[in-house]
Design a protein around this motif. Sequence first.
Motif, PDB file in Angstrom:
ATOM      1  N   ARG A 179      -6.412   6.925  32.625  1.00  0.00           N
ATOM      2  CA  ARG A 179      -7.464   6.928  31.597  1.00  0.00           C
ATOM      3  C   ARG A 179      -8.642   6.069  32.030  1.00  0.00           C
ATOM      4  O   ARG A 179      -9.798   6.419  31.848  1.00  0.00           O
ATOM      5  CB  ARG A 179      -6.908   6.403  30.275  1.00  0.00           C
ATOM      6  N   ARG A 209      -8.108   0.299  14.622  1.00  0.00           N
ATOM      7  CA  ARG A 209      -8.503  -0.289  15.906  1.00  0.00           C
ATOM      8  C   ARG A 209      -9.823   0.271  16.417  1.00  0.00           C
ATOM      9  O   ARG A 209     -10.246  -0.040  17.524  1.00  0.00           O
ATOM     10  CB  ARG A 209      -7.398  -0.047  16.949  1.00  0.00           C
ATOM     11  N   ARG A 215      11.306  -6.240  21.655  1.00  0.00           N
ATOM     12  CA  ARG A 215       9.984  -6.550  21.100  1.00  0.00           C
ATOM     13  C   ARG A 215       8.895  -5.746  21.807  1.00  0.00           C
ATOM     14  O   ARG A 215       7.972  -5.242  21.171  1.00  0.00           O
ATOM     15  CB  ARG A 215       9.678  -8.051  21.207  1.00  0.00           C
ATOM     16  N   LEU A 258       8.291  11.884  28.537  1.00  0.00           N
ATOM     17  CA  LEU A 258       6.873  11.516  28.413  1.00  0.00           C
ATOM     18  C   LEU A 258       5.988  12.555  29.096  1.00  0.00           C
ATOM     19  O   LEU A 258       4.862  12.786  28.687  1.00  0.00           O
ATOM     20  CB  LEU A 258       6.627  10.159  29.073  1.00  0.00           C
ATOM     21  N   ASP A 277       9.189  -1.024  11.902  1.00  0.00           N
ATOM     22  CA  ASP A 277       8.674  -1.706  13.101  1.00  0.00           C
ATOM     23  C   ASP A 277       8.665  -3.224  12.903  1.00  0.00           C
ATOM     24  O   ASP A 277       8.228  -3.737  11.869  1.00  0.00           O
ATOM     25  CB  ASP A 277       7.242  -1.255  13.401  1.00  0.00           C
ATOM     26  N   GLN A 278       9.104  -3.912  13.938  1.00  0.00           N
ATOM     27  CA  GLN A 278       9.233  -5.373  13.887  1.00  0.00           C
ATOM     28  C   GLN A 278       7.938  -6.072  13.443  1.00  0.00           C
ATOM     29  O   GLN A 278       8.004  -7.007  12.638  1.00  0.00           O
ATOM     30  CB  GLN A 278       9.673  -5.876  15.259  1.00  0.00           C
ATOM     31  N   PRO A 279       6.762  -5.634  13.938  1.00  0.00           N
ATOM     32  CA  PRO A 279       5.540  -6.339  13.518  1.00  0.00           C
ATOM     33  C   PRO A 279       5.295  -6.260  12.011  1.00  0.00           C
ATOM     34  O   PRO A 279       4.602  -7.118  11.453  1.00  0.00           O
ATOM     35  CB  PRO A 279       4.426  -5.604  14.276  1.00  0.00           C
ATOM     36  N   VAL A 293      14.105   0.464  17.673  1.00  0.00           N
ATOM     37  CA  VAL A 293      12.854   0.837  18.334  1.00  0.00           C
ATOM     38  C   VAL A 293      12.726   2.353  18.316  1.00  0.00           C
ATOM     39  O   VAL A 293      13.725   3.063  18.239  1.00  0.00           O
ATOM     40  CB  VAL A 293      12.796   0.344  19.801  1.00  0.00           C
ATOM     41  N   GLU A 294      11.489   2.825  18.398  1.00  0.00           N
ATOM     42  CA  GLU A 294      11.255   4.273  18.374  1.00  0.00           C
ATOM     43  C   GLU A 294      11.961   4.949  19.547  1.00  0.00           C
ATOM     44  O   GLU A 294      12.452   6.064  19.433  1.00  0.00           O
ATOM     45  CB  GLU A 294       9.753   4.562  18.433  1.00  0.00           C
ATOM     46  N   SER A 349       3.945   8.056  18.195  1.00  0.00           N
ATOM     47  CA  SER A 349       2.961   7.134  18.767  1.00  0.00           C
ATOM     48  C   SER A 349       2.295   7.754  19.994  1.00  0.00           C
ATOM     49  O   SER A 349       1.140   7.453  20.294  1.00  0.00           O
ATOM     50  CB  SER A 349       3.609   5.796  19.126  1.00  0.00           C
ATOM     51  N   ASP A 398       6.778  12.859  23.368  1.00  0.00           N
ATOM     52  CA  ASP A 398       7.886  11.924  23.141  1.00  0.00           C
ATOM     53  C   ASP A 398       7.564  10.914  22.036  1.00  0.00           C
ATOM     54  O   ASP A 398       7.445   9.730  22.307  1.00  0.00           O
ATOM     55  CB  ASP A 398       8.190  11.206  24.460  1.00  0.00           C
ATOM     56  N   SER A 422      13.705   9.183  29.452  1.00  0.00           N
ATOM     57  CA  SER A 422      12.501   8.655  28.804  1.00  0.00           C
ATOM     58  C   SER A 422      11.236   9.034  29.577  1.00  0.00           C
ATOM     59  O   SER A 422      10.270   9.524  28.987  1.00  0.00           O
ATOM     60  CB  SER A 422      12.605   7.144  28.636  1.00  0.00           C
ATOM     61  N   TYR A 473       9.114  -2.767  23.122  1.00  0.00           N
ATOM     62  CA  TYR A 473       9.137  -1.385  22.649  1.00  0.00           C
ATOM     63  C   TYR A 473       8.654  -1.285  21.202  1.00  0.00           C
ATOM     64  O   TYR A 473       8.055  -0.298  20.801  1.00  0.00           O
ATOM     65  CB  TYR A 473      10.539  -0.787  22.804  1.00  0.00           C
ATOM     66  N   ASN A 474       8.916  -2.303  20.405  1.00  0.00           N
ATOM     67  CA  ASN A 474       8.425  -2.301  19.034  1.00  0.00           C
ATOM     68  C   ASN A 474       6.904  -2.366  18.998  1.00  0.00           C
ATOM     69  O   ASN A 474       6.249  -1.641  18.252  1.00  0.00           O
ATOM     70  CB  ASN A 474       9.011  -3.489  18.272  1.00  0.00           C
ATOM     71  N   TYR A 475       6.333  -3.237  19.801  1.00  0.00           N
ATOM     72  CA  TYR A 475       4.869  -3.346  19.832  1.00  0.00           C
ATOM     73  C   TYR A 475       4.239  -2.091  20.433  1.00  0.00           C
ATOM     74  O   TYR A 475       3.118  -1.732  20.091  1.00  0.00           O
ATOM     75  CB  TYR A 475       4.431  -4.592  20.610  1.00  0.00           C
ATOM     76  N   LEU A 476       4.982  -1.462  21.303  1.00  0.00           N
ATOM     77  CA  LEU A 476       4.501  -0.220  21.906  1.00  0.00           C
ATOM     78  C   LEU A 476       4.267   0.827  20.828  1.00  0.00           C
ATOM     79  O   LEU A 476       3.244   1.510  20.791  1.00  0.00           O
ATOM     80  CB  LEU A 476       5.587   0.267  22.864  1.00  0.00           C
ATOM     81  N   HIS A 477       5.216   0.960  19.922  1.00  0.00           N
ATOM     82  CA  HIS A 477       5.086   1.916  18.834  1.00  0.00           C
ATOM     83  C   HIS A 477       3.982   1.479  17.881  1.00  0.00           C
ATOM     84  O   HIS A 477       3.239   2.300  17.347  1.00  0.00           O
ATOM     85  CB  HIS A 477       6.420   2.030  18.098  1.00  0.00           C
ATOM     86  N   TYR A 478       3.862   0.199  17.675  1.00  0.00           N
ATOM     87  CA  TYR A 478       2.876  -0.371  16.765  1.00  0.00           C
ATOM     88  C   TYR A 478       1.462  -0.099  17.283  1.00  0.00           C
ATOM     89  O   TYR A 478       0.504  -0.036  16.520  1.00  0.00           O
ATOM     90  CB  TYR A 478       3.152  -1.877  16.680  1.00  0.00           C
ATOM     91  N   GLY A 479       1.328   0.068  18.600  1.00  0.00           N
ATOM     92  CA  GLY A 479       0.020   0.361  19.175  1.00  0.00           C
ATOM     93  C   GLY A 479      -0.717  -0.860  19.663  1.00  0.00           C
ATOM     94  O   GLY A 479      -1.913  -0.786  19.929  1.00  0.00           O
ATOM     95  N   ARG A 502      -0.377  10.040  18.661  1.00  0.00           N
ATOM     96  CA  ARG A 502      -1.524   9.191  18.293  1.00  0.00           C
ATOM     97  C   ARG A 502      -2.339   8.809  19.532  1.00  0.00           C
ATOM     98  O   ARG A 502      -3.566   8.975  19.546  1.00  0.00           O
ATOM     99  CB  ARG A 502      -0.997   7.911  17.621  1.00  0.00           C
ATOM    100  N   TYR A 525       9.804   3.094  32.453  1.00  0.00           N
ATOM    101  CA  TYR A 525       8.920   3.354  31.317  1.00  0.00           C
ATOM    102  C   TYR A 525       7.624   2.552  31.441  1.00  0.00           C
ATOM    103  O   TYR A 525       6.544   3.035  31.109  1.00  0.00           O
ATOM    104  CB  TYR A 525       9.657   2.971  30.029  1.00  0.00           C
TER     105      TYR A 525
END
Lengths: 309, 533
Positions: free
Chosen positions: B120, A206, B485, B215, A7-9, A32-33, A179, A176, B211, B487-493, A182, B109
């Motif tokens: 939620r 978090r 970026r 989901l 992951d980029q971060p 990306v995932e 994450s 899907d 996608s 989508y990357n942060y999306l996975h990162y949470g 989670r 998405y």
Amino acid sequence: MVYTSVDQPYAEPILAEFERETGIRVRAVYDVEASKTTGLVNRLLAETSSPRADVFWSSEVVQMILLEERGVLAVYESPQAVDLPDQYQDPEGYWTGFAARARAIIVNTDLVPASDFPRGLADFLDPSRPGESIAIAYPFFGTTATHAAALYALQGPEAALGFFEELAGRGVRVVDGNSVVRDLVASGELAFGLTDTDDACGALRRGEPVAVILPDQDGPGTLVIPSTVALIADSPNPEQGRALIDYLLRPETEEALVRAGYSHVPLHPDTSPPETCISSDVAAMEVDYHDVYDYFAVSQEQLRAVFLR
Amino acid sequence: MPDASLPGGPLGQALALGIYLLVVMGPLLALTGLTVRSLLGGQADELALVLPTGRRLELLANSLALSAAVAALVTVEGWLAATAIWAMARSRANALLFLVLPLAALPPYLYALAWFGLVRGLEPLLALLGLGAPAPYGWTGVLWVQGAAFAPLGLGFAWLGLRNLDPDLIDSGRTARHDAAVLARIALPMSAPALATGAGIVFLLSLLDYSVPSLFQINVYPLEVFADYSATNSPERALLMTIPLLLIAGAAAASLLRPIRALTTRMPSGGRRWSSPPHWPVGLITLQWLALGLLSLQALAPLGVLLAQSGGLGGIGLSLASAWGDLRSSLWSAGLAGAMSALVGMGLARRLRNETGGGVWWLLAMAPLAIPASLAGLGFVVVTAPLEGSLRGALVLGPALVLFGRFVPLSALILLAQMRRLDPLLFESARLSESSAWRRAILVEIPLLGGGLLAAAGLVFALSLGELGATLLAVPPGMGALSIRIYNYLHYGASETVAGLCLVLEICVLAAAVGTLALAARWERRIASGEAG
């Protein structure tokens, strides 16, 4: 030039630090995932005749073995890898594993009392736990696919397929990506699910109401999934590529990845990582990753027939 | 014959055609070449993949059912909402359209994520009312989210259809029948080409998307293709498995040819709508406002969710700072893709306007809409893999080229519509009075088509900014993209950062859309006043 599915971060600060320390400029492409592993691996395969990347830094191991089999990788045995366990290194030196993650069960603590926490994969089949309150990711993508193939290698195809058929029969939610598992558990939509330590521990960090359990610590062990790094064959800048691999394989880099919350199972024996959200003494599943790779295609084929209908 | 060709006449058209074949069709042709080689090299049994049977046939049926349902939902809702807007004062109608239509560019998405967050967030309120939150999976969820994502498109095409009507015809009808009958017997049939075009495009977009369905745990055929591709890493197998989708998409595109032609041959140059306010039965008015309310809720609610999650202006600023380089790259690629699409789209539109044969050019022009994004990206990698030395520096153009290839058909459609709206005599007199094609293009044709060029460039820019599937494979080392970026942060949470970046994306899209629409409208008014003068 580095392609990475980490992951980029997590990867970006490590690469920036490498640039600062060595003066070697890094140009990265991130996966990306959502690309379901078809992103950079297929790009590397398509570029085999004329490689553009010097290094592939993967978040898992099976796709790296695929690249090895397809002749995309070059042998490089880094001096930084001498202390790393043999189980996590390619015997022929095509790739090296480090900074591992593990498969984990994430449990919603508002919904499941500690006395009733699931302990292993068998609990996913426990009739007293409603199937619709449990989730796994599609077992044909990412680390869940690797886990499925590992079960094939460990238990044999028949038993492993039976496990997944029973999951499907119980109405376990198949979603899907890890994450999503989670998020559904953390939000209280589901009681527990199977994911990776970085996802589960991230939710815990978090402040979400979750607990992280390493499955089957009293049995066959938890599947550990190392990050892997390899030099690309005929790469444009092999010298700089080797320098980056050496840098990534240092114990200090592994520690940084643990601190950042990416890795929870450091592989350097002398690494003294900060406290993580799981026990430092992980009973790892005893599997040969090349065996896992060998079962990958057949597990995918069979599990698609089970879950994609 | 009116002449709206590219500068250079035949040379310009040949250039446009060459670029089109190389960049737009090149990736598909390259993958086809690989597949034929594989089949001839002993993998002939893989031909069976072309014919879905058993489980794969069921998945294909799922895909078709979902796409058809989404297209129908969006079309009916869009038409009812558009008729409500049609009866509004022009300023209110324009404000509403400017707010909703640009949202067509946001990736589905993001709608799904926003709606998940909204449901939620509403859970405590629903619990107080004794209601459970809607289950975040199943057909209802996927229909709602895809319906929301494509609702602005449905509204846009329905609006185009109504705006297309001859007001004198409507007035004549009103002298003989009541307004509801005029709507049903005149407005609906005459706006049918636009509605069919919009429904067809929504059907295609929904058909290729896995996608959002995944989901919501709805298994569709494109997911099977992707799963196989993930397991085998074989683009040849993926292409063979995609052929049923390509054929369905081709059939859908072919069935659209007549409505698209009709749509683009009837465009009047704006003008008045109702000479006096329409009188519709209460039941119809209720339906119209329900549709308008539903559409506004679907399209605009995600904005509110993202704003709530982003941590306010400070949060958006931090998100922006963390992705500044990626945003710059994305703006550059999307801008270039928009500009190229407008110019090449102009040549393509001219060719389509003159097309009187069996529609081969139409099919060729619309084919990119039916190619899955990941295959388009992989085809680009295959085409550019042999590049060596300094030529590799040109790969910085990769994302722009692949985005241009994906979206140029939409640009061509807009420009074709623009050409149809202009008086052919203007082009004819320019051709007679100005012998230099370059001067004619610069002094007459580009100014005349300026509104359409801006609109085409703006639309492609907006769609390109959020695109992921093809961008991921085309982006060169060291160059980022905002969508990657996100989508990357999306996975990162990091939901706050994701929401902030989504808002940045949305602000850019809205700014581009509003800017180009406003400029296009201004340009159009100038041309109209020139015509009047």
